[in-house]
Motif scaffolding. Structure first.
Motif: not given
Ligand SMILES: Nc1ncnc2c1ncn2[C@@H]1O[C@H](COP(=O)(O)OP(=O)(O)O)[C@@H](O)[C@H]1O
Ligand SMILES: [Mg+2]
Lengths: 281, 314
Positions: A146-168
């Motif tokens: 079940a932890g994997l599902a949680w990790a995947i969910l969080l990863s969407v947000f952390t990847v978002s942060a990486v992308v936002a930094l890249g765009i900046f």
């Protein structure tokens, strides 16, 4: 540019810019290269784990998917970071960015559209990747944690942060080369601090009264602490740890932090784009 | 339709556009004329909100752009100085993308019709970046017309077109105008817009030096005459003496030759001869030249003569 109103036509621009980038991504080869690498890495790790289980005779293995997933998310965010860091710089260099701004596109809609394309690409990657995990659990008698599902969910947000930094970074740079350079420097700085800190921590203290090493250690500890908050790569790392340990508080905090980080850098990107202009230099 | 007040753009103290007051009326074709580097593109890019002016205000459709950004942008059709194209799109995909952006209904039909009007309907499936320069120019115009805009802003739209292409584009622009659309078109070649524009504004070194109807401008320019006089030698005091004549506008000396600009309305050649002989000058040769509109434009812009001074009404 008005910030508050106009969400109808602005949303239209967002969706179109997003759609165009997503199509380019899906018909390009980078996405599949990243996926293939991720698959390969996961497969190797999982096989290794299984061999270990067989040899040691252990029947339970705590988190067999934690490391493969972490590697996958890391490879994906690296790929998305590079693609987002080049995207705006390329369009600016081509001059096509200016043409978009002749029409009903403003800085905010452009940035948000670019961002969405990258994040949706990540979701596509996960949609292709997760079934392979499930398949693997069926074939190997491992349990889908079940932890994997949680990790995947969080990863969407952390990847978002990486992308936002890249765009900046992309809005700050003058061309594709400069933006890649900026991205490289930023990444190396984050990694360098982490590695430096890890090495220094393991070194023993020498002098009794005054130790220059101590000063260096302290400096790196502070830098590391800062990088821990500034580097979106570290969010996923800590998030995985939190999932494995089951500490909901840290998990939620990282969730929130990633979201704030994303919104913050997207805002900065819009401001920077407006300030630096959309014309080819 | 377009109004600017004191529009100014400075780059490190250098003014690319200086205190520009433009007035473009609804339904007219306005020619924005000026040599290369005069400030045309800078002005247009500011009108579109892409470049922030150093000073001044801009009103499109009577409204400030930043207040009604999306409403205004949807009513604008723009062809920029360069046709920047995506290198991974066919012409149809390119137009289709912009049709979606501008919310165009029946886009396939609309694209087909416009491309046919410029003779490009056979090349819809070709990569847009493989188009020739002239074709790209027309593709840009089609893109600008997709959403049937009320105001067209065109930055040198016929640059690089062959004569046939120029006629096609001119016809398209005139047809739009007949349908009540306002057109703001820039050019550095007068003859390109002389026949289409109702009114022209002439910009030079960032300054609007003239703004009038083509007819008035032509009449006024026709009143100018150029006289080329060759001497054995130019005596000191001669040029000053010539300037004392009321109809002399400008005298330029080059070797033993004087180029004299004068008002053609009063043929002052007799009086000029009198002044010259009174100064003891000996004329070797004397030629008159009536300026064409094109030459007048070149004179105005190269010598930076302002036409405001003799303008009757604002
Ligand atoms: N980004 C810039 N920085 C400095 N000077 C500029 C810039 N853009 C344009 N200029 C100068 O402003 C003047 C007007 O340029 P432009 O508007 O492109 O002229 P036109 O379109 O009439 O040929 C030129 O002298 C040009 O060199
Ligand atoms: Mg220009």
């Amino acid at each position: 540019m008005s910030w508050g109103s106009d969400w109808g036509p602005r949303w239209r621009a967002v969706l179109l810019i997003q759609r165009r980038d997503l199509e380019a991504m899906i018909f390009g080869w980078g996405l599949y290269l990243a996926l293939a690498l991720a698959f390969l890495a996961s497969l190797l790790i999982l096989r290794n784990d299984l061999a270990f289980v067989n040899e040691s005779g252990l029947s339970v293995f705590a988190n067999p998917f934690a490391l493969p997933f972490f590697i996958t998310a890391l490879i994906s965010s690296f790929f998305l970071a590079i693609s987002s860091v080049t995207t705006i710089a390329r369009e600016k260099g081509q001059g096509t960015l200016e043409v978009l701004f002749y029409g009903p596109v403003d800085h905010v809609s452009y940035i948000v559209g670019k961002y969405l394309a990258q994040v949706i690409t990540y979701l596509v990657m996960m949609a292709l990747y997760v079934p392979s995990f499930i398949l693997h659990t069926l074939l190997t008698n491992l349990v889908f944690p079940a932890g994997l599902a949680w990790a995947i969910l969080l990863s969407v947000f952390t990847v978002s942060a990486v992308v936002a930094l890249g765009i900046f970074l992309s809005t700050v740079a003058r061309n594709v080369r400069a933006s890649l350079f900026l991205f490289g420097v930023t990444t190396l700085a984050f990694l360098g601090i982490q590695v430096g800190h890890t090495i220094l921590v393991t070194l023993p203290a020498q002098g009794r009264y005054y130790d220059p090493m101590l000063f260096l250690k302290n400096t790196f500890a502070i830098l590391n602490q800062t990088a821990l908050w500034l580097s979106p790569y570290s969010y996923l790392d800590r998030g995985m740890e939190a999932v494995v340990r089951g500490s909901a508080g840290v998990y939620l905090a990282l969730f929130l932090l990633s979201a704030v980080y994303t919104v913050g850098f997207l805002g900065l990107s819009a401001i920077s784009l407006r300030h630096r202009g959309v014309r080819r230099k | 339709m377009i109004r600017t007040e004191g529009l100014t753009k400075e780059y490190d103290g250098f003014a690319a556009v200086k205190d520009l007051n433009l007035h473009v009326e609804p339904g007219e074709i306005y020619g924005f004329l000026g040599p290369n580097g005069a400030g045309k593109t800078t002005t247009i890019i500011m009108l579109l909100g892409i470049l922030q002016p150093t000073r001044g205000c801009i009103f499109l459709f009577g409204q400030a752009l930043h207040q009604y950004y999306f409403d205004i942008k949807r009513r604008l059709g723009v062809v920029g100085e360069h046709q920047y194209l995506y290198d991974d799109m066919t012409a149809y995909e390119y137009l289709s993308f912009f049709a979606d952006l501008y919310h165009v209904d029946n886009k396939a039909e609309r694209i087909g019709k416009l491309m046919e009007a410029v003779g490009l309907d056979k090349y819809l499936q070709m990569q847009a970046s493989d188009y020739s320069r002239g074709m790209q120019q027309k593709l840009g115009l089609v893109r600008a017309l997709l959403h049937d805009p009320d105001l067209l802003i065109l930055d040198e739209p016929v640059l690089g077109l062959d004569p046939h292409g120029i006629i096609e584009v001119r016809r398209l622009i005139q047809e739009q105008n007949r349908r009540g659309k306002t057109i703001f078109i820039s050019s550095h070649i007068l003859s390109e817009i002389e026949r289409t524009a109702h009114r022209v504004g002439i910009i030079n070194h960032g300054v609007l030096v003239a703004e009038d109807s083509i007819t008035n401008l032509r009449n006024r320019l026709r009143q100018q005459m150029e006289l080329e006089v060759e001497f054995q030698e130019i005596r000191p005091g001669l040029v000053e003496a010539l300037y004392s004549l009321p109809f002399i506008r400008e005298v330029a000396a080059q070797g033993n030759r004087l180029t004299i600009q004068l008002d053609a309305a009063s043929d002052g050649r007799a009086r000029i001869s009198a002044v010259i002989s009174a100064q003891g000058g000996i004329i070797v040769d004397m030629r008159t030249k009536e300026m064409s509109l094109e030459e007048a434009f070149v004179t105005i812009t190269e010598k930076h003569v302002s036409l405001w001074t003799e303008r009757g009404s604002p």
